[in-house]
Motif scaffolding. Structure first.
Motif, PDB file in Angstrom:
ATOM      1  N   GLU A 126       0.888  -1.159   0.000  1.00  0.00           N
ATOM      2  CA  GLU A 126       0.000   0.000   0.000  1.00  0.00           C
ATOM      3  C   GLU A 126       0.915   1.194   0.000  1.00  0.00           C
ATOM      4  N   VAL A 127       0.824   2.019  -1.044  1.00  0.00           N
ATOM      5  CA  VAL A 127       1.814   3.075  -1.207  1.00  0.00           C
ATOM      6  C   VAL A 127       1.150   4.410  -1.487  1.00  0.00           C
ATOM      7  N   THR A 128       1.809   5.494  -1.056  1.00  0.00           N
ATOM      8  CA  THR A 128       1.366   6.829  -1.414  1.00  0.00           C
ATOM      9  C   THR A 128       2.534   7.605  -1.967  1.00  0.00           C
ATOM     10  N   GLY A 129       2.257   8.490  -2.889  1.00  0.00           N
ATOM     11  CA  GLY A 129       3.324   9.294  -3.491  1.00  0.00           C
ATOM     12  C   GLY A 129       2.816   9.954  -4.746  1.00  0.00           C
ATOM     13  N   GLY A 130       3.673  10.246  -5.677  1.00  0.00           N
ATOM     14  CA  GLY A 130       3.237  10.788  -6.954  1.00  0.00           C
ATOM     15  C   GLY A 130       3.502  12.263  -7.078  1.00  0.00           C
ATOM     16  N   THR A 131       2.459  13.048  -7.256  1.00  0.00           N
ATOM     17  CA  THR A 131       2.603  14.463  -7.579  1.00  0.00           C
ATOM     18  C   THR A 131       2.749  15.320  -6.323  1.00  0.00           C
ATOM     19  N   ALA A 132       2.977  16.613  -6.553  1.00  0.00           N
ATOM     20  CA  ALA A 132       3.102  17.552  -5.436  1.00  0.00           C
ATOM     21  C   ALA A 132       1.803  17.657  -4.645  1.00  0.00           C
TER      22      ALA A 132
ATOM     23  N   ALA B  34      -2.915   5.807 -12.473  1.00  0.00           N
ATOM     24  CA  ALA B  34      -2.683   6.891 -13.433  1.00  0.00           C
ATOM     25  C   ALA B  34      -1.343   7.553 -13.150  1.00  0.00           C
ATOM     26  N   ALA B  35      -0.776   8.178 -14.162  1.00  0.00           N
ATOM     27  CA  ALA B  35       0.544   8.804 -14.020  1.00  0.00           C
ATOM     28  C   ALA B  35       0.558   9.878 -12.949  1.00  0.00           C
ATOM     29  N   ASP B  36      -0.585  10.561 -12.748  1.00  0.00           N
ATOM     30  CA  ASP B  36      -0.650  11.611 -11.736  1.00  0.00           C
ATOM     31  C   ASP B  36      -1.395  11.136 -10.490  1.00  0.00           C
ATOM     32  N   GLY B  37      -1.536   9.816 -10.313  1.00  0.00           N
ATOM     33  CA  GLY B  37      -2.227   9.273  -9.156  1.00  0.00           C
ATOM     34  C   GLY B  37      -1.423   9.445  -7.876  1.00  0.00           C
ATOM     35  N   LEU B  38      -2.134   9.356  -6.737  1.00  0.00           N
ATOM     36  CA  LEU B  38      -1.506   9.559  -5.439  1.00  0.00           C
ATOM     37  C   LEU B  38      -1.266   8.264  -4.679  1.00  0.00           C
ATOM     38  N   ILE B  39      -1.885   7.173  -5.115  1.00  0.00           N
ATOM     39  CA  ILE B  39      -1.833   5.968  -4.295  1.00  0.00           C
ATOM     40  C   ILE B  39      -2.000   4.723  -5.159  1.00  0.00           C
ATOM     41  N   GLN B  40      -1.317   3.669  -4.783  1.00  0.00           N
ATOM     42  CA  GLN B  40      -1.483   2.378  -5.445  1.00  0.00           C
ATOM     43  C   GLN B  40      -1.474   1.262  -4.399  1.00  0.00           C
ATOM     44  N   CYS B  41      -2.247   0.243  -4.668  1.00  0.00           N
ATOM     45  CA  CYS B  41      -2.264  -0.964  -3.849  1.00  0.00           C
ATOM     46  C   CYS B  41      -2.044  -2.148  -4.782  1.00  0.00           C
ATOM     47  N   GLY B  42      -1.063  -2.965  -4.495  1.00  0.00           N
ATOM     48  CA  GLY B  42      -0.764  -4.061  -5.401  1.00  0.00           C
ATOM     49  C   GLY B  42      -0.066  -5.202  -4.704  1.00  0.00           C
ATOM     50  N   SER B  43       0.496  -6.090  -5.504  1.00  0.00           N
ATOM     51  CA  SER B  43       1.206  -7.240  -4.967  1.00  0.00           C
ATOM     52  C   SER B  43       2.404  -7.536  -5.855  1.00  0.00           C
ATOM     53  N   PHE B  44       3.321  -8.328  -5.335  1.00  0.00           N
ATOM     54  CA  PHE B  44       4.477  -8.731  -6.127  1.00  0.00           C
ATOM     55  C   PHE B  44       4.984 -10.075  -5.617  1.00  0.00           C
ATOM     56  N   VAL B  45       5.676 -10.774  -6.489  1.00  0.00           N
ATOM     57  CA  VAL B  45       6.359 -12.013  -6.125  1.00  0.00           C
ATOM     58  C   VAL B  45       7.848 -11.703  -6.079  1.00  0.00           C
ATOM     59  N   PRO B  46       8.500 -11.898  -4.935  1.00  0.00           N
ATOM     60  CA  PRO B  46       9.914 -11.521  -4.830  1.00  0.00           C
ATOM     61  C   PRO B  46      10.786 -12.233  -5.855  1.00  0.00           C
TER      62      PRO B  46
ATOM     63  N   MET C 134       3.353   0.260   3.056  1.00  0.00           N
ATOM     64  CA  MET C 134       3.010  -0.783   4.019  1.00  0.00           C
ATOM     65  C   MET C 134       2.930  -2.100   3.265  1.00  0.00           C
ATOM     66  N   TYR C 135       3.601  -3.104   3.772  1.00  0.00           N
ATOM     67  CA  TYR C 135       3.630  -4.377   3.055  1.00  0.00           C
ATOM     68  C   TYR C 135       3.597  -5.544   4.034  1.00  0.00           C
ATOM     69  N   LYS C 136       3.137  -6.708   3.502  1.00  0.00           N
ATOM     70  CA  LYS C 136       3.058  -7.933   4.288  1.00  0.00           C
ATOM     71  C   LYS C 136       3.042  -9.136   3.366  1.00  0.00           C
ATOM     72  N   LYS C 137       3.649 -10.232   3.821  1.00  0.00           N
ATOM     73  CA  LYS C 137       3.545 -11.483   3.089  1.00  0.00           C
ATOM     74  C   LYS C 137       2.098 -11.957   3.121  1.00  0.00           C
TER      75      LYS C 137
ATOM     76  N   ASN D  66       4.720  -4.377   7.850  1.00  0.00           N
ATOM     77  CA  ASN D  66       5.864  -3.463   7.899  1.00  0.00           C
ATOM     78  C   ASN D  66       5.483  -2.116   7.292  1.00  0.00           C
ATOM     79  N   ILE D  67       5.971  -1.044   7.914  1.00  0.00           N
ATOM     80  CA  ILE D  67       5.782   0.299   7.366  1.00  0.00           C
ATOM     81  C   ILE D  67       7.122   0.998   7.272  1.00  0.00           C
ATOM     82  N   VAL D  68       7.419   1.509   6.074  1.00  0.00           N
ATOM     83  CA  VAL D  68       8.582   2.368   5.861  1.00  0.00           C
ATOM     84  C   VAL D  68       8.105   3.657   5.207  1.00  0.00           C
ATOM     85  N   ASP D  69       8.866   4.719   5.362  1.00  0.00           N
ATOM     86  CA  ASP D  69       8.534   5.989   4.715  1.00  0.00           C
ATOM     87  C   ASP D  69       9.806   6.762   4.432  1.00  0.00           C
ATOM     88  N   THR D  70       9.696   7.719   3.538  1.00  0.00           N
ATOM     89  CA  THR D  70      10.885   8.457   3.095  1.00  0.00           C
ATOM     90  C   THR D  70      11.377   9.454   4.132  1.00  0.00           C
ATOM     91  N   ILE D  71      10.515   9.885   5.040  1.00  0.00           N
ATOM     92  CA  ILE D  71      10.949  10.850   6.053  1.00  0.00           C
ATOM     93  C   ILE D  71      11.845  10.174   7.080  1.00  0.00           C
TER      94      ILE D  71
END
Length: 291
Positions: free
Chosen positions: A3-9, A218-230, A248-251, A259-264
Motif C-alpha cells: 500500500e503506497v502513497t506518493g506521486g505528484t506535489a 494513473a501517471a498523476d495518481g496519489l496511491i497504489q495498492c498491489g502485490s508482487f512475487v519476490p 506498508m507491506y506484508k507477506k 511493515n511500514i517504511v517511509d521516506t521521512i
C-alpha cells in the motif's frame, strides 16, 4: 503486499509523515493537512520505545480522544491527553506519554479524506448483508475494518490483490485466509463496499469504522495498492511510475509481520530502512536492504 502513497506535489495536501520529539507537554503538529474541514486519519507511533498502547489511530468520523490500537483487538478507548483536536493544518496532542513522552521520538502519518485517495466510514451494524457507501469514487485498493464498541475483534483487511473471498488481519501475522462472511464474497465498487451478517463487520447494534485506500495507477495518481512475487535474486523492482513516500507491506501467502517504511524516516537503497510494525508494540527497527 503493498500500500503506497506518493506521486505528484498534490500529495502534500492529502498526506503527511511528520516526525517530532515528545516534550511531556501539549503540542500542535503542523503538517499542512486540513483535517478540521476535510477530515481524515491520524496514526501515531513512538519510534524509540516499546509501549503496550503502541500504534494509536484517531479519525474525524469518531472524533478526537477516541483512540484505536492497530496492534490489539481492544475496543475504542476515550483517551484523554492524546490527540485532542483536528486542525486546519494538522492536529493537537495532549501531554500523555503515549504521544508526548519527554525526549522520545514519534512519527505521525496523516491521511486526508479525498476522492481517489482515502476515506473514513463508520456504521452501526444491522446483522444483514448490506452495502456501505463511501466517497472514493474510484477503484478500492484496500479496506481496513475495526469493530469499535467492544474488545476481542481483529482488524480485518480487504486487499484488491487477494479479492473478497477472505482477508488478512492487521493485528496478527496471519497469511491471507478464506472468510467469505466478511465481504459476502463481493468486491467493492467505486461507491460501496459489502459486509456480511457477521459480528466482525455488522452485528446488530455494534459500531464499526473502515479506512479505505484507493488504487490509482494513473501517471498523476496519489496511491497504489498491489502485490508482487519476490525475485530469486537479491533485489525485486516494483515500478510504480513515481517515487513512493509511504509503503506498508506484508507477506500474503505465509505468516509474517506487517511493515511500514517511509521516506521521512528513510528509505535508502543498499542501507538500513527504519521499519515499524502495525501488529507489534516494538520500537523502530533498522532493516538492512528491505528497500
Amino acid at each position: 503486499q503493498l500500500e503506497v502513497t506518493g506521486g505528484t506535489a498534490e500529495v502534500a495536501q492529502n498526506f503527511s509523515t511528520t516526525l517530532y520529539t515528545g516534550t511531556g507537554a501539549t503540542n500542535s503538529i503542523d503538517n499542512g493537512v486540513d483535517l478540521a474541514n476535510d477530515g481524515g486519519l491520524v496514526w501515531i507511533k513512538g519510534r524509540t520505545f516499546t509501549d503496550p498502547l503502541a500504534h494509536m489511530l484517531w479519525d474525524t468520523e469518531r472524533g478526537p480522544l477516541k483512540a484505536l490500537f492497530s496492534n490489539t483487538t481492544d475496543a475504542e478507548y476515550n483517551f484523554s491527553n492524546t490527540l485532542t483536536s483536528f486542525n486546519a493544518s494538522g492536529f493537537s496532542i495532549g501531554l500523555g506519554g503515549a504521544v508526548s513522552s519527554s525526549g522520545e521520538d514519534f512519527v505521525s502519518w496523516t491521511f486526508k479524506k479525498e476522492p481517489s485517495f482515502f476515506d473514513v466510514v463508520t456504521w452501526t451494524g444491522n446483522d444483514a448483508v448490506r452495502q456501505i457507501p463511501h466517497n472514493l469514487g474510484s477503484t478500492v485498493g484496500m479496506i481496513i475494518v475495526k469493530r469499535t464498541d467492544t474488545s476481542g475483534y481483529n482488524w480485518y483487511v480487504y486487499h484488491t490483490s487477494n479479492g473478497a473471498s477472505g482477508a488478512m488481519a492487521l493485528d496478527t501475522t496471519n497469511a491471507f485466509f478464506a472468510y467469505t462472511a466478511l465481504w459476502n464474497n463481493t468486491a467493492p465498487t467505486s461507491t460501496h463496499f459489502t459486509v456480511g451478517n457477521n459480528a466482525n463487520v455488522n452485528e446488530n447494534g455494534a459500531t464499526y469504522v473502515a479506512y479505505l485506500f484507493a488504487h490509482d495507477d494513473a501517471a498523476d495518481g496519489l496511491i497504489q495498492c498491489g502485490s508482487f512475487v519476490p525475485s530469486l535474486t537479491w533485489q525485486s523492482v516494483i515500478d510504480l511510475g513515481w517515487k513512493p513516500q509511504w509503503i506498508m507491506y506484508k507477506k500474503a501467502t505465509s505468516t509474517g509481520d506487517w511493515n511500514i517504511v517511509d521516506t521521512i524516516r528513510g528509505i535508502v537503497t543498499g542501507a538500513a530502512d527504519p521499519t515499524l510494525f502495525p501488529n507489534k508494540t516494538d520500537a523502530e527497527v533498522n532493516y538492512i536492504d528491505s528497500f
